[in-house]
Design an enzyme around this catalytic site. Sequence first.
Site, short mmCIF file in Angstrom:
data_model
loop_
_atom_site.label_atom_id
_atom_site.label_comp_id
_atom_site.label_asym_id
_atom_site.label_seq_id
_atom_site.Cartn_x
_atom_site.Cartn_y
_atom_site.Cartn_z
N CYS A 156 -3.25 -0.79 -2.36
CA CYS A 156 -3.92 -0.02 -2.30
C CYS A 156 -5.08 0.25 -3.87
O CYS A 156 -4.93 -0.48 -4.55
CB CYS A 156 -2.25 0.85 -3.17
SG CYS A 156 -2.70 2.96 -3.48
N THR B 99 -5.53 3.02 -6.23
CA THR B 99 -5.03 3.43 -6.90
C THR B 99 -4.31 2.48 -7.53
O THR B 99 -3.88 3.08 -8.75
CB THR B 99 -4.26 4.53 -5.87
OG1 THR B 99 -4.89 5.80 -5.02
CG2 THR B 99 -3.08 5.94 -6.84
N ASP C 245 1.17 -0.64 0.53
CA ASP C 245 0.07 -0.04 -0.11
C ASP C 245 0.98 1.47 0.06
O ASP C 245 2.50 1.01 0.53
CB ASP C 245 -1.24 0.34 1.13
CG ASP C 245 -1.49 1.12 1.07
OD1 ASP C 245 -3.11 1.30 0.10
OD2 ASP C 245 -1.88 1.64 2.30
N SER C 246 0.85 1.97 -0.20
CA SER C 246 0.98 3.05 -0.46
C SER C 246 1.41 3.74 1.00
O SER C 246 2.94 4.59 1.39
CB SER C 246 0.43 4.58 -1.18
OG SER C 246 -1.08 4.70 -0.38
N CYS D 19 -10.90 3.11 -1.54
CA CYS D 19 -9.37 3.11 -1.47
C CYS D 19 -8.93 2.89 -0.05
O CYS D 19 -9.68 2.27 1.09
CB CYS D 19 -9.45 4.93 -1.02
SG CYS D 19 -8.03 5.71 0.06
N THR D 20 -8.26 2.32 0.01
CA THR D 20 -7.51 1.51 1.86
C THR D 20 -7.74 2.48 3.03
O THR D 20 -8.12 1.55 3.65
CB THR D 20 -5.60 1.00 1.75
OG1 THR D 20 -5.34 2.47 1.14
CG2 THR D 20 -5.76 -0.04 0.59
N HIS D 21 -7.98 3.64 2.76
CA HIS D 21 -8.32 4.64 4.01
C HIS D 21 -9.43 4.89 4.18
O HIS D 21 -9.86 5.11 5.81
CB HIS D 21 -7.20 5.91 4.23
CG HIS D 21 -6.07 5.98 3.90
ND1 HIS D 21 -5.24 5.03 2.83
CD2 HIS D 21 -4.73 6.08 4.48
CE1 HIS D 21 -3.79 5.41 2.39
NE2 HIS D 21 -4.01 5.42 4.09
N1 DGL Z 1 -3.56 3.62 -0.36
C1 DGL Z 1 -4.31 4.24 -1.59
C2 DGL Z 1 -5.22 3.87 -2.28
O1 DGL Z 1 -6.06 2.44 -1.80
C3 DGL Z 1 -4.83 6.29 -0.92
C4 DGL Z 1 -3.64 6.55 -0.65
C5 DGL Z 1 -3.04 7.77 -1.33
O2 DGL Z 1 -3.41 8.74 -2.64
O3 DGL Z 1 -1.75 7.25 -1.35
O4 DGL Z 1 -5.74 4.39 -3.01
#
Ligand code: DGL
Length: 254
Positions: free
Chosen positions: A69, A71, A6-7, A183-185
């Site tokens: 992630c 994205t 993940d990011s 989005c993971t968040h």
């Molecule tokens: N982890 C990213 C996602 O799931 C979101 C956070 C980012 O923008 O890096 O889309």
Amino acid sequence: MLGIFDSGLGGLTVARALEQKFPAAGYIYYGDTARLPYGTKTPETIGRYTVAALEHLQVQGASTPVIACHTASSTLAAHPDIRDQALAAAKTDMLFDVVTPAVAAARAATREGRIGILGTAATVRSGIYETLLHDAEVTQVPASVLVGLAEEGWTSRHHAGPILKELLLPFMRARVDTVVLACTHFPLLAESIHDILGPEVALVNPGVALVETLAQHHLPLTEGPKRYFASDLPADFAERASRFLGRPVDAEQL
Ligand code: DGL
């Protein structure tokens, strides 16, 4: 060994879903905290970061990449050339992403075929949900602003409510019956989103759907340690991850 990427911290929502189903499974988690956010960047940049991340995971011993992630997943799904580079970097011909299970879960959840996608700007721009859900009425809301709130733990209705009310308006206008937390968040904000949209709107957590997919593939989810890496501020990552997972977590710099 699974390699969860993940990011940042958000992919722990996927790690937690995995642990709930397969508590003993070992995995390596990599949060690219040095480069977060991905969601505001171009497909080329996101692709470059993702390829590098999968290389790192492969070197650490991960044989099955899991792209938590959203994205990165939607970028790979929309750009087969970048996906090929990612597979080459991971030295595998199989990787798991969150888009495919999220689409299947959204189809299963919707009653009227009106589906909302709450994602980062890059996920929305990739157009992958409109392509894969072409027979549904899709309403997309780019919500990169929520990533920072989730990273900082400002997820309660009290803190996030006013922003969420604005952001979720297009979903209410379109009378969606299902929203993908793309989005993971965003699963971290699920309670507040649920409060605002009401119980009749189903929320899809792609992380949970992804774990179901892993189970269906009968992967050898071998027992082993769970290791965490972050590309910047690993101690900070470890502290937040410990809070999120409810147990002490160490993180190494990668
Ligand atoms: N982890 C990213 C996602 O799931 C979101 C956070 C980012 O923008 O890096 O889309």
